[in-house]
Design an enzyme around this catalytic site. Structure first.
Site, short mmCIF file in Angstrom:
data_model
loop_
_atom_site.label_atom_id
_atom_site.label_comp_id
_atom_site.label_asym_id
_atom_site.label_seq_id
_atom_site.Cartn_x
_atom_site.Cartn_y
_atom_site.Cartn_z
N CYS A 182 -19.60 106.73 34.05
CA CYS A 182 -20.13 108.09 34.19
C CYS A 182 -20.07 108.83 32.85
CB CYS A 182 -19.34 108.90 35.21
SG CYS A 182 -19.05 108.08 36.79
N HIS A 186 -22.70 111.34 30.95
CA HIS A 186 -22.52 112.76 31.24
C HIS A 186 -21.51 113.46 30.34
CE1 HIS A 186 -25.28 112.76 34.59
NE2 HIS A 186 -24.77 111.60 34.97
N ARG A 223 -25.20 112.88 45.66
CA ARG A 223 -25.62 112.88 44.26
C ARG A 223 -24.85 111.83 43.46
NH1 ARG A 223 -26.93 111.67 40.51
NH2 ARG A 223 -27.71 112.67 38.61
N CYS A 227 -26.20 108.00 41.24
CA CYS A 227 -25.87 107.38 39.95
C CYS A 227 -25.32 105.98 40.16
CB CYS A 227 -24.87 108.24 39.18
SG CYS A 227 -25.63 109.54 38.18
#
Lengths: 266, 98, 156
Positions: A182, A186, A223, A227
């Site tokens: 992640c 991000h 959500r 990913c």
């Protein structure tokens, strides 16, 4: 807008103090950074649409949630939400901003969806609602909308610290056939593009959010699952301890960012 | 929509409804699932239809319509949505004209 | 281009290159990988001795279910809109890198730059929580890797 600038500087300091370490598993550098509000990634047109209670379709679920909260329970149900929580506009304001939190009795991390279902089981004699049902999304959206403008204030101390650490670990470890963590997108690639989409700071102030891709309201866990699908990973269950830990981690990073749910998202 | 208007005034009305607008088309191909869309949106004012929309499958979920209405005299504005299952949703709003 | 560090060879990467080659040889995956040897920052010989096809390679690169290169890279193809910019522009890559260097970067870019965001397209070991339908399989087959290598070689 001057206020926003001050707010953002404050957030960098908070991150520097509390999230300045790298999880044992994650080799990725965790430099102090400014968490960019999700709204910074919306076009002016979408921002205007989000601010308009008629054009923001998420408000349809807020209205539904308001009705569900006030209505008498269905046959077999013990009581309505409003029987315990009178004047929700004041009594429930700020609740969504404090969750997820560790439940004192069970020792488990519980988010807003979990709290709603706990009430249904323990107080209302009703079955729990599944994630992504319109009813659970509606109640979650309504209660979160009661905290619009409130800063996220989740606790990561004491009993929450272990969940926080787990969330941070999940955030920083590579996963899936595509072997991506992640944090690589991000944190380290914020503002860059994946195809036409700009990578955001993953500030979860707007969930449940109306995602244009979904054409419906969806939970933060849904959500997160998007990913995981993208990197071809094994999916966690909606409401699982993994997603709850990630929810706590993301909301702690975004502390002091203001709730704007139900938001519009790409 | 506003609750009151002056006679002759043009008011703006905006409506949105929660509906998945299932086209029946998926990645697996066209018409693989039953279509379930709102196919008709109609508005009546003072007992007469003032707007009718034949809605096509290309319209996104939770359809939003905005339109203008000239206020003549006090009365109901009746909104009707009809979907493929035959479900009819009716909402009524009172317009007071001064 | 070099500023992003994608092409820079790190000395630290070379040690793990040898380890990787050993992994590939002994892999017990459902689809056994072809063995290959990393020399410097390149894999000098085609995987499984396959011959790459330029036109197929272009299709694989653009296919969202296969290479999906455009999610991160701009490519010099007219009409391919909205590429990502997480990785470097692939224009001229065939002039900057040899076939062997491109091959290693497709097989496992993390050998070259350990913290890369680029997936390893020909690797099944050392991955975490791979989705059931993808477990034990590389993203691309040896033939597909060679096809993409052949196409990238033409971008000069």
């Amino acid at each position: 807008m001057g206020g926003l600038k001050v707010l953002c500087i404050a957030i960098v300091l908070i991150n520097g103090q509390t999230i300045g370490t790298v999880a044992a598993d994650g080799p990725f550098p965790d430099e102090a950074r400014r968490m960019r509000s999700a709204n910074e990634f919306l076009s002016p047109a979408l921002r205007a649409e989000q601010a308009d209670p008629i054009r923001n379709r998420g408000m349809l679920w807020v209205e539904q949630g308001e009705r569900l909260f006030a209505q008498p329970p269905p046959p077999g149900g013990a009581q309505s939400c409003a029987s315990c929580h009178a004047s929700p506009e004041t009594s429930m304001r700020g609740v969504a901003a404090r969750l997820p939190a560790v439940d004192a009795e069970s020792g488990q991390l519980v988010n807003l969806e979990g709290r709603i279902n706990d009430c249904r089981i323990l107080r209302q004699s009703l079955p729990p609602l599944d994630y992504e049902t319109d009813e659970l999304l509606a109640l979650t959206a309504y209660l979160t909308a009661l905290s619009i403008g409130e800063p996220l204030t989740v606790s990561i101390d004491g009993p929450a610290s272990a969940f926080y650490a787990y969330g941070q670990q999940l955030w920083s470890e590579r996963q899936g056939q595509l072997n991506v963590a992640c944090t690589q997108c991000h944190d380290q690639s914020v503002g860059r593009k994946l195809r036409g989409d700009t990578i955001s700071s993953a500030v979860p102030t707007g969930y449940p959010a109306y995602r244009l891709e979904w054409q419906t309201l969806g939970s933060l866990h849904r959500r997160l699952r998007s990913c995981q699908l993208g990197v071809r990973a094994q999916l966690f269950e909606l409401g699982s301890r993994e997603y709850l830990a990630l929810e706590l981690y993301l909301k702690s990073r975004a502390r002091r960012h203001l709730i704007d749910a139900p938001a519009l998202r790409r | 929509m506003p609750a009151t208007a002056q006679a002759g005034e043009t008011i703006k009305i905006r409506s949105a409804i929660q509906h998945p607008m299932i086209t029946g088309h998926t990645d697996a191909g066209p018409n693989v699932a039953p279509r379930k869309i709102i196919h008709t949106f109609a508005v009546a004012y003072l007992g007469a239809e003032v707007l009718r929309v034949d809605v096509a499958p290309g319209i996104a979920a939770n359809p939003f319509f905005a339109f203008n209405l000239r206020a003549r005299s006090s009365g109901d504005v009746v909104f009707t949505w009809i979907d493929d299952t035959g479900e009819v949703i009716v909402e009524t709003r009172q317009l007071t004209v001064t | 281009m070099g500023a992003r560090g994608m092409i820079a060879v790190r000395a630290a990467g070379l040690g793990s290159a040898l380890v990787l080659a050993a992994f590939a040889v002994t892999s017990a995956a459902a689809t056994p990988l072809e063995s290959f040897a990393v020399a410097g920052d390149a894999i000098g010989t085609p995987l499984g001795g396959a011959t790459g096809d330029v036109s197929r390679g272009r299709d694989i690169a653009l296919d969202r279910g296969k290479g999906n290169c455009l999610i991160c890279h701009r490519v010099p193809i007219e009409g391919e809109l909205f590429p990502g910019d997480v990785g470097p522009d692939l224009s001229g890559i065939g002039a900057r890198l040899t076939a062997g260097q491109i091959r290693l970067r497709l097989v496992d870019q993390s050998v070259v730059t350990p913290l890369t965001l680029m997936p390893s397209y020909y690797r099944v070991d050392g991955l975490r929580r791979v989705g059931d339908q993808f477990r034990g399989k590389p993203v691309l087959t040896a033939q597909e890797i060679e096809d993409v290598v052949a196409w990238l070689q033409t971008l000069r």
